[in-house]
Design a protein around this motif. Structure first.
Motif, mmCIF file in Angstrom:
data_model
loop_
_atom_site.group_PDB
_atom_site.id
_atom_site.type_symbol
_atom_site.label_atom_id
_atom_site.label_comp_id
_atom_site.label_asym_id
_atom_site.label_seq_id
_atom_site.Cartn_x
_atom_site.Cartn_y
_atom_site.Cartn_z
ATOM 1 N N GLN A 8 0.845 -1.190 0.000
ATOM 2 C CA GLN A 8 0.000 0.000 0.000
ATOM 3 C C GLN A 8 0.881 1.241 0.000
ATOM 4 O O GLN A 8 1.892 1.299 0.709
ATOM 5 N N GLY A 9 0.491 2.247 -0.794
ATOM 6 C CA GLY A 9 1.223 3.504 -0.852
ATOM 7 C C GLY A 9 0.961 4.365 0.374
ATOM 8 O O GLY A 9 0.131 4.040 1.221
ATOM 9 N N ALA A 10 1.668 5.478 0.418
ATOM 10 C CA ALA A 10 1.525 6.410 1.539
ATOM 11 C C ALA A 10 0.124 7.007 1.543
ATOM 12 O O ALA A 10 -0.486 7.203 0.496
ATOM 13 N N THR A 11 -0.368 7.316 2.716
ATOM 14 C CA THR A 11 -1.673 7.944 2.860
ATOM 15 C C THR A 11 -1.521 9.450 2.684
ATOM 16 O O THR A 11 -0.635 10.056 3.302
ATOM 17 N N GLY A 12 -2.379 10.035 1.857
ATOM 18 C CA GLY A 12 -2.324 11.476 1.614
ATOM 19 C C GLY A 12 -2.922 12.270 2.764
ATOM 20 O O GLY A 12 -3.523 11.708 3.690
ATOM 21 N N LEU A 13 -2.747 13.580 2.695
ATOM 22 C CA LEU A 13 -3.296 14.462 3.716
ATOM 23 C C LEU A 13 -4.814 14.456 3.646
ATOM 24 O O LEU A 13 -5.402 14.383 2.570
ATOM 25 N N THR A 14 -5.447 14.573 4.778
ATOM 26 C CA THR A 14 -6.898 14.643 4.840
ATOM 27 C C THR A 14 -7.324 16.079 4.621
ATOM 28 O O THR A 14 -6.838 16.983 5.302
ATOM 29 N N GLY A 15 -8.230 16.284 3.689
ATOM 30 C CA GLY A 15 -8.760 17.619 3.429
ATOM 31 C C GLY A 15 -9.903 17.940 4.368
ATOM 32 O O GLY A 15 -10.453 17.049 5.027
ATOM 33 N N ALA A 16 -10.239 19.206 4.448
ATOM 34 C CA ALA A 16 -11.347 19.621 5.302
ATOM 35 C C ALA A 16 -12.644 19.056 4.753
ATOM 36 O O ALA A 16 -13.436 18.488 5.481
ATOM 37 N N GLY A 17 -12.856 19.237 3.458
ATOM 38 C CA GLY A 17 -13.954 18.633 2.732
ATOM 39 C C GLY A 17 -15.352 18.832 3.286
ATOM 40 O O GLY A 17 -15.545 19.111 4.454
ATOM 41 N N ILE A 160 -18.211 43.968 6.474
ATOM 42 C CA ILE A 160 -18.538 42.556 6.659
ATOM 43 C C ILE A 160 -17.578 41.763 5.779
ATOM 44 O O ILE A 160 -17.399 42.092 4.608
ATOM 45 N N ILE A 161 -16.945 40.729 6.345
ATOM 46 C CA ILE A 161 -16.034 39.874 5.582
ATOM 47 C C ILE A 161 -16.401 38.420 5.846
ATOM 48 O O ILE A 161 -16.543 38.022 7.002
ATOM 49 N N THR A 162 -16.550 37.648 4.774
ATOM 50 C CA THR A 162 -16.722 36.206 4.909
ATOM 51 C C THR A 162 -15.676 35.516 4.042
ATOM 52 O O THR A 162 -15.332 35.993 2.963
ATOM 53 N N VAL A 163 -15.170 34.411 4.552
ATOM 54 C CA VAL A 163 -14.133 33.639 3.857
ATOM 55 C C VAL A 163 -14.571 32.194 3.831
ATOM 56 O O VAL A 163 -14.949 31.641 4.866
ATOM 57 N N MET A 164 -14.540 31.582 2.644
ATOM 58 C CA MET A 164 -14.947 30.186 2.510
ATOM 59 C C MET A 164 -13.920 29.415 1.692
ATOM 60 O O MET A 164 -13.485 29.897 0.648
ATOM 61 N N GLN A 165 -13.570 28.266 2.185
ATOM 62 C CA GLN A 165 -12.687 27.387 1.423
ATOM 63 C C GLN A 165 -13.517 26.743 0.309
ATOM 64 O O GLN A 165 -14.592 26.194 0.566
ATOM 65 N N VAL A 166 -13.032 26.832 -0.921
ATOM 66 C CA VAL A 166 -13.767 26.239 -2.032
ATOM 67 C C VAL A 166 -13.068 24.987 -2.562
ATOM 68 O O VAL A 166 -13.681 24.216 -3.293
ATOM 69 N N MET A 167 -11.795 24.792 -2.198
ATOM 70 C CA MET A 167 -11.066 23.605 -2.648
ATOM 71 C C MET A 167 -9.886 23.371 -1.725
ATOM 72 O O MET A 167 -9.215 24.292 -1.298
ATOM 73 N N TYR A 168 -9.665 22.102 -1.416
ATOM 74 C CA TYR A 168 -8.492 21.727 -0.648
ATOM 75 C C TYR A 168 -7.381 21.426 -1.638
ATOM 76 O O TYR A 168 -7.573 20.672 -2.588
ATOM 77 N N ASN A 169 -6.200 22.048 -1.468
ATOM 78 C CA ASN A 169 -5.081 21.834 -2.387
ATOM 79 C C ASN A 169 -4.067 20.901 -1.760
ATOM 80 O O ASN A 169 -3.421 21.201 -0.841
#
Length: 169
Positions: A8-17, A160-169
């Motif tokens: 089995q290969g290395a496990t990648g980082l877990t994204g927030a998702g 007013i400021i809002t910030v949203m993650q749209v993609m995990y890189n």
């Protein structure tokens, strides 16, 4: 027939998702002024509605704890206290102005003393990066204005400021 299964290969980082993505929601309930014309000032916030993986440092630096693509949205309520003129707004990333991110609005003292600027900006950030929303004016009588409640509506924040993650890189 099927051969043996390889290692089995290395496990990648877990994204927030999904629903647990990173976000921040902030506002300011104070007026913001420019002490001098044609000088860069950061828009500030002093209230947190909610945040996960994002924070605001020193009142203006939207700071990211995880890499990803983020959408930053804002609104700012400008008011002229005498004389109209131009306001410039742009984004600054890690202390450097972001090319091609500026716009200009005109705040008129006579017919429309209030102008609301609102838009969004999307960019890639890594852990530790920060972003600021900057502004300048040609007239120090133009302020970013907080307005107290007028029934039946609640207070009107200056920013007013809002910030949203749209993609995990």
């Amino acid at each position: 027939s099927t051969g043996a299964t390889g290692p089995q290969g290395a496990t990648g980082l877990t994204g927030a998702g999904g629903a647990s993505g990173f976000y921040g929601s902030y506002f300011s309930n104070v007026d913001q002024t420019a002490a001098a014309i044609n000088t860069a000032y950061a828009m500030t916030v002093n209230n947190v509605i909610g945040q996960n993986g994002i924070s605001v440092v020193n009142g203006s630096q939207i700071t990211f704890t995880s890499p990803g693509t983020y959408d930053i949205q804002f609104s700012a309520r400008f008011r002229s206290n005498g004389g109209g003129n131009t306001v410039q707004i742009w984004f600054r990333k890690n202390g450097t102005d972001v090319p091609d991110s500026a716009t200009r609005i005109f705040v008129n003292a006579i017919s429309t003393p209030y102008v609301v600027a609102a838009w969004d900006f999307m960019d890639n950030f890594v852990a530790g990066d920060n972003c600021q929303i900057m502004w300048s004016t040609e007239n120090t009588n133009i302020v970013i204005d907080n307005l107290t409640a007028v029934a039946p509506a609640p207070n009107v924040p200056s920013v007013i400021i809002t910030v949203m993650q749209v993609m995990y890189n």
